[in-house]
Design a protein around this motif. Sequence first.
Motif, PDB file in Angstrom:
ATOM      1  N   LEU A  76      -5.988  -3.063   5.367  1.00 46.97           N
ATOM      2  CA  LEU A  76      -7.087  -1.965   5.969  1.00 46.97           C
ATOM      3  C   LEU A  76      -6.449  -0.407   6.473  1.00 46.97           C
ATOM      4  O   LEU A  76      -7.394   0.206   6.619  1.00 46.97           O
ATOM      5  CB  LEU A  76      -6.566  -2.989   7.299  1.00 46.97           C
ATOM      6  CG  LEU A  76      -7.804  -3.896   7.895  1.00 46.97           C
ATOM      7  CD1 LEU A  76      -7.555  -4.583   9.705  1.00 46.97           C
ATOM      8  CD2 LEU A  76      -9.072  -3.339   7.481  1.00 46.97           C
ATOM      9  N   ARG A  77      -4.850  -0.870   6.119  1.00 46.29           N
ATOM     10  CA  ARG A  77      -4.762   1.010   6.550  1.00 46.29           C
ATOM     11  C   ARG A  77      -4.743   1.851   5.073  1.00 46.29           C
ATOM     12  O   ARG A  77      -5.517   3.260   5.329  1.00 46.29           O
ATOM     13  CB  ARG A  77      -2.830   1.320   6.806  1.00 46.29           C
ATOM     14  CG  ARG A  77      -3.330   1.151   7.896  1.00 46.29           C
ATOM     15  CD  ARG A  77      -1.200   1.113   8.993  1.00 46.29           C
ATOM     16  NE  ARG A  77      -1.093  -0.014   8.520  1.00 46.29           N
ATOM     17  CZ  ARG A  77       0.408  -0.660   8.245  1.00 46.29           C
ATOM     18  NH1 ARG A  77       0.590   0.527   8.330  1.00 46.29           N
ATOM     19  NH2 ARG A  77       0.559  -1.909   8.781  1.00 46.29           N
ATOM     20  N   ALA A  78      -5.062   0.728   3.856  1.00 41.36           N
ATOM     21  CA  ALA A  78      -4.977   1.465   3.050  1.00 41.36           C
ATOM     22  C   ALA A  78      -6.839   2.342   2.940  1.00 41.36           C
ATOM     23  O   ALA A  78      -7.313   2.962   2.728  1.00 41.36           O
ATOM     24  CB  ALA A  78      -4.833   0.815   1.680  1.00 41.36           C
ATOM     25  N   ALA A  79      -7.798   1.596   3.048  1.00 40.92           N
ATOM     26  CA  ALA A  79      -9.197   1.773   3.491  1.00 40.92           C
ATOM     27  C   ALA A  79      -9.536   3.003   4.103  1.00 40.92           C
ATOM     28  O   ALA A  79     -10.327   3.238   4.076  1.00 40.92           O
ATOM     29  CB  ALA A  79      -9.529  -0.018   3.306  1.00 40.92           C
ATOM     30  N   ILE A  80      -8.881   2.806   4.904  1.00 42.21           N
ATOM     31  CA  ILE A  80      -9.135   3.821   6.164  1.00 42.21           C
ATOM     32  C   ILE A  80      -8.605   5.129   6.067  1.00 42.21           C
ATOM     33  O   ILE A  80      -7.347   4.802   6.771  1.00 42.21           O
ATOM     34  CB  ILE A  80      -9.654   2.887   7.543  1.00 42.21           C
ATOM     35  CG1 ILE A  80     -10.592   1.459   7.556  1.00 42.21           C
ATOM     36  CG2 ILE A  80     -10.298   3.574   8.540  1.00 42.21           C
ATOM     37  CD1 ILE A  80     -10.047   0.346   8.754  1.00 42.21           C
ATOM     38  N   GLY A  81      -9.096   6.158   5.905  1.00 42.06           N
ATOM     39  CA  GLY A  81      -8.329   7.401   6.884  1.00 42.06           C
ATOM     40  C   GLY A  81      -8.435   7.510   8.295  1.00 42.06           C
ATOM     41  O   GLY A  81     -10.214   7.501   8.684  1.00 42.06           O
TER      42      GLY A  81
END
Length: 229
Positions: A76-81
């Motif tokens: 999730l953290r990788a997918a969302i900036g």
Amino acid sequence: AGKVEFRDVHFSYDPNRKILKGISFEVPAGKTVAIVGPSGAGKSTISRLLFRFYDIQGGKILIDGQDIRDVTQESLRAAIGMVPQDTVLFNDTIAYNIRYGRVDASEEDVRKAAELAQIGPFIERLPDGYRSMVGERGLKLSGGEKQRVAIARTILKAPPILMLDEATSALDSHTEQEIQAALDLVSQGRTTIVIAHRLSTVISADEIIVLQDGQIAERGTHAALMGKA
Ligand code: ADP
Ligand code: ADP
């Protein structure tokens, strides 16, 4: 990739007070949806739920058709900036702050991201100033410069999904325009959710959702919503 869907999402922080009362919207991959509404309407809550800081009490949140409950925190953290209203920086160099979350990035990539965000000359500086060996006091980064660091971090991370939570609202109007231009560049081709106070700052969004008291009061393009007013 990067389609985001909220399907009939219900949420409360505490059982006595509903914050989101069945919210549904879809952000097609690469498109921009703006969420506007008065303070306390539940806008930032939507951003926290997408990161799964809290579990919802009803409905579903999906990324590319997958329930975020089945996605790891890391993915999730990788997918969302995220570019928040006030970027809090680590007391380390700007380069370190830009690299945060992408420790494998090369120095060259960090420098390029800094230049694109127009913070290139600052990368060896500390965010809150410093005392040098000869006793000089370094300059503090301004609010706009801090947002540029957050933008550089996002450029380096290159996530499919971008969450902008009132990213320019703490800036003076001249700086706001500059940062807005930088954000427009970063959001191109990414699925973007923009949280804003005012309709006037999200004119180019593909869809605008007006959130009021935890419900969607109105939705449409800027032109359509202005036509109704
Ligand atoms: P907005 O971003 O539209 O200003 P928020 O999503 O931040 O609104 O907040 C919506 C409502 O939820 C507000 O009434 C706020 O006081 C409440 N709220 C926000 N965070 C919490 C929390 N952690 N615990 C309890 N209530 C909260
Ligand atoms: P802001 O939108 O001002 O940056 P937040 O989104 O964190 O701040 O919170 C929005 C509103 O929710 C504020 O009015 C804040 O006081 C309230 N709030 C935040 N956390 C909590 C909490 N744990 N309990 C109750 N209210 C909260």
